[in-house]
Design a protein around this motif. Structure first.
Motif, PDB file in Angstrom:
ATOM      1  N   LEU A 172     -89.200 -90.643  29.964  1.00  0.00           N
ATOM      2  CA  LEU A 172     -89.335 -92.203  30.098  1.00  0.00           C
ATOM      3  C   LEU A 172     -90.037 -92.029  31.036  1.00  0.00           C
ATOM      4  O   LEU A 172     -91.140 -92.823  31.760  1.00  0.00           O
ATOM      5  CB  LEU A 172     -87.992 -92.497  30.408  1.00  0.00           C
ATOM      6  N   VAL A 173     -90.026 -90.764  32.037  1.00  0.00           N
ATOM      7  CA  VAL A 173     -90.573 -90.665  33.324  1.00  0.00           C
ATOM      8  C   VAL A 173     -92.118 -90.812  33.055  1.00  0.00           C
ATOM      9  O   VAL A 173     -93.033 -91.325  33.489  1.00  0.00           O
ATOM     10  CB  VAL A 173     -89.909 -89.251  34.735  1.00  0.00           C
TER      11      VAL A 173
ATOM     12  N   ALA B 214     -85.267 -88.147  29.787  1.00  0.00           N
ATOM     13  CA  ALA B 214     -85.919 -88.610  31.258  1.00  0.00           C
ATOM     14  C   ALA B 214     -86.822 -87.824  31.936  1.00  0.00           C
ATOM     15  O   ALA B 214     -88.023 -88.831  31.959  1.00  0.00           O
ATOM     16  CB  ALA B 214     -84.582 -87.623  32.535  1.00  0.00           C
TER      17      ALA B 214
ATOM     18  N   ILE C 198     -93.590 -93.764  32.234  1.00  0.00           N
ATOM     19  CA  ILE C 198     -93.525 -94.567  33.497  1.00  0.00           C
ATOM     20  C   ILE C 198     -94.891 -93.828  34.322  1.00  0.00           C
ATOM     21  O   ILE C 198     -96.057 -94.950  34.729  1.00  0.00           O
ATOM     22  CB  ILE C 198     -92.244 -94.902  33.642  1.00  0.00           C
ATOM     23  N   LEU C 199     -94.893 -92.785  34.600  1.00  0.00           N
ATOM     24  CA  LEU C 199     -96.309 -92.804  35.504  1.00  0.00           C
ATOM     25  C   LEU C 199     -97.296 -92.760  34.989  1.00  0.00           C
ATOM     26  O   LEU C 199     -98.156 -92.788  35.111  1.00  0.00           O
ATOM     27  CB  LEU C 199     -96.146 -90.939  35.350  1.00  0.00           C
TER      28      LEU C 199
END
Lengths: 283, 337
Positions: A262-263, A259, A266-267
């Protein structure tokens, strides 16, 4: 207290309440991101991105495997989605901005807005019926198609909005030089709007990279590296879902680390998208 | 143009130097129009496929036994009982509760960012709030499963029960997984949608109106109430509807914390289920009447979200907002017919 002082006090009160609301919204963001960061860093290991899942080793101690196949799968699925969603989305956006003032344009615009609001699980259900069932199983291809459909309206509408910001004088100048429409659009209008269009594409990628509901039935799950486009393919998000609901702390640690990655990606995509537009906006 | 040139050609055989304006014959433009229009039609087609597929898979459940399907409370696939009511109830109640909770906070943020915040803070703070929307649903769900739900079970729900236990919604065993957890997570997830659209709506209120109010001696809060909010009313309503649409369609995070039971309970602590979550949990294992019932729920969900989105758009157009979430339909005489 004079009436004026009372009014000023009331204004301050409203300002404080609004500031409170802003802090109240930022607090959970900090809580969630902070938790992911702390748990994610402690769950991080080289195996996470270098090894595939080893279900027999879960809870077994040292060798627990990783999620390399899920990262590869997400990359593959998002890549397929981009191959579909970006060219078609940009083309649809060009149509809306340059030719789309007629009835068909209105219909496309309306459909894009409605499609953008359709819950992603329903996109997954549709692709399940149209692709997964005929192909006799979930696949990276089906997942990519589902995410590509989700990208389509976002890319189309941002492309349209940005092409409309290109001054008409540029179009007029190109046509006055004797360019056909398509060259004027391809060489002048699209090029002028390119940073903005790239921003729209990055934001769309960031959105679908975190998508889970549309992948549940379409891409499926797997514990091995993806080897073809037509077999069930794991994705980071579906693995997080699966591991989150398992009782195993080892899996939780892996899911936190996944996670976090992934975050972060994405950020980063969102921040890059912002950085591209920023210089133009401030000019 | 064609007639003019055919008239001129015999008289001036060497007229190839004369500019030709017959744009219709440019093959590139025909291809350009065909390709871009095809991409546009694909967007319509994609939406149509969702509607047609759900409609076909639902097997006309709504037509066959509409009211009895919508009104039935029992959902038991093993015994062939399919009632939509628990899921309609779960979706509508969690969405409305989440939006009601999120709206004051979202409006507060929007007002703070457009009226009160120092200029240097507006960009970063606005970005931070939008980051809430960038975090994937499954990550909120994961956080919900491991942090929010255990906290609700051990601390949050017992505290609510002892403080407000005289209300039926705060009675019952503190399970953790249930409506309350779903409402909190959905509220968190629709917050950035509502606040960013409201922010665009508020900043579209003409400066002259604000200046006029302040010139008459209004404080900022008086200006907000007398001028800004009345002007932005329909746009703000659009923001709320858009958030409600998002809330209804929210799937992953909700399915992870709501408990997934097809029940209608008075207690907010009790497990429940929504239209989106039951589809996510059961669609790929369903067949026959079960599949038809799930597809019908999907059709209902689609109809609700589309209606909310269309209504939100109509309201936003009325305030003529300038923003990305609800782009304005700026009329522009097309130079490229």
């Amino acid at each position: 207290m004079s009436p004026y002082a009372r009014r000023l006090f009331k204004d301050r009160l409203v300002a404080a309440a609004c500031l409170g609301a802003a802090l109240l919204a930022v607090a959970p963001l900090v809580a969630v991101l902070g938790h992911i960061a702390v748990q994610g860093v402690s769950g991080m290991s080289l195996a996470l991105v270098a090894d595939v899942a080893r279900p027999d080793a879960i809870d077994g101690g040292a060798a627990t495997g990783g999620l390399a196949h899920a990262f590869a799968g997400t990359g593959l699925i998002v890549g397929i989605a981009c191959l579909l969603g970006v060219p078609l989305g940009v083309a649809a956006g060009v149509y809306l901005a340059e030719l789309g003032d007629g009835r068909l344009g209105q219909a496309v615009r309306f459909s894009a807005d409605v499609l953008a609001g359709v819950p992603s699980i329903l996109i997954g259900v549709t692709v399940y019926a149209l692709v997964v069932i005929p192909m006799r199983g979930p696949s990276a291809l089906a997942g990519g198609i589902a995410l590509g459909i989700m990208m389509l309206p976002t890319v189309a509408r941002t492309t349209e909005a940005l092409l409309r910001l290109v001054p008409d004088s540029l179009r007029e100048a190109s046509l006055a030089l004797g360019m056909p429409k398509w060259r004027a659009v391809a060489r002048v209008v699209l090029r002028t709007a390119a940073p903005g269009v790239a921003t729209g594409v990055l934001v769309a990628i960031a959105r679908v990279a975190g998508e889970t509901a549309a992948l549940l039935f379409t891409a499926g799950d797997s514990n091995a590296m993806p080897e073809s486009l037509t077999e069930p393919t794991a994705s980071v998000t579906v693995k997080i879902y699966e591991y989150a609901l398992s009782p195993s702390p080892v899996r939780h640690a892996q899911a936190w680390a996944a996670a976090l990655v992934l975050v972060a990606v994405i950020l980063l995509l969102n921040i890059t998208a912002r950085a591209i537009v920023r210089p133009r906006a401030s000019r | 143009m064609a007639t003019a040139s055919s008239n001129d050609d015999p008289a001036a055989p060497g007229a190839e130097a004369a500019p030709r304006f017959d744009r219709e014959v440019n093959v590139g433009d025909i291809v350009f129009r065909a390709v871009t229009a095809f991409a546009g039609v694909l967007v319509i087609l994609a939406l149509a496929l969702v509607v047609v597929d759900l409609g076909a898979a639902s097997g006309r459940t709504l037509v066959r036994d509409g009211a009895s399907f919508l009104g039935a409370r029992a959902w038991d696939p093993v015994h062939g009982l399919f009632g939509a009511l628990p899921f309609l109830y779960g979706s509508v109640v969690t969405s409305i509760a989440a939006v009601v909770g999120a709206v004051p906070i979202a409006f507060g943020i929007a007002v703070y960012l457009t009226e009160y915040a120092p200029l240097w803070l507006r960009g970063p703070l606005g970005f931070l709030v939008e980051l809430l929307a960038a975090v994937p649903s499954v990550v909120y769900g994961f956080w919900g499963v491991l942090v929010l739900v255990p906290w609700l079970r051990t601390t949050g729900e017992p505290a609510l029960a002892s403080a407000l236990g005289f209300l039926p919604i705060f009675q019952g065993p503190p399970v953790g997984n249930g409506m309350l957890a779903a409402v909190l997570i959905i509220g968190l997830m629709v917050l950035p949608t509502i606040s960013s659209v409201s922010r665009e709506v508020l900043s579209a209120v003409p400066l002259a109106l604000r200046e006029g109010a302040q010139a008459l001696g209004a404080t900022r809060s008086e200006m907000l109430r007398a001028v800004v909010f009345p002007y932005a009313r329909s746009g703000l309503a659009g923001a709320v509807l858009l958030g409600t649409g998002r809330a209804l369609g929210e799937t992953m995070a909700v399915t992870m914390v709501i408990g997934n039971r097809p029940t209608i309970a008075a207690s907010a602590f009790a497990p429940a289920s929504t239209m989106a979550t039951v589809i996510a949990n059961q669609y790929d294992e369903a067949s026959g009447a079960h599949l038809e019932a799930l597809a019908t729920l999907g059709l209902l969900l689609l109809a609700l979200t589309v209606a909310l989105n269309v209504a939100a758009r109509l309201l936003a157009v009325r305030t003529r907002t300038a923003g990305s979430a609800l782009p304005p339909r700026a009329p522009r005489a097309s130079l490229l017919p």
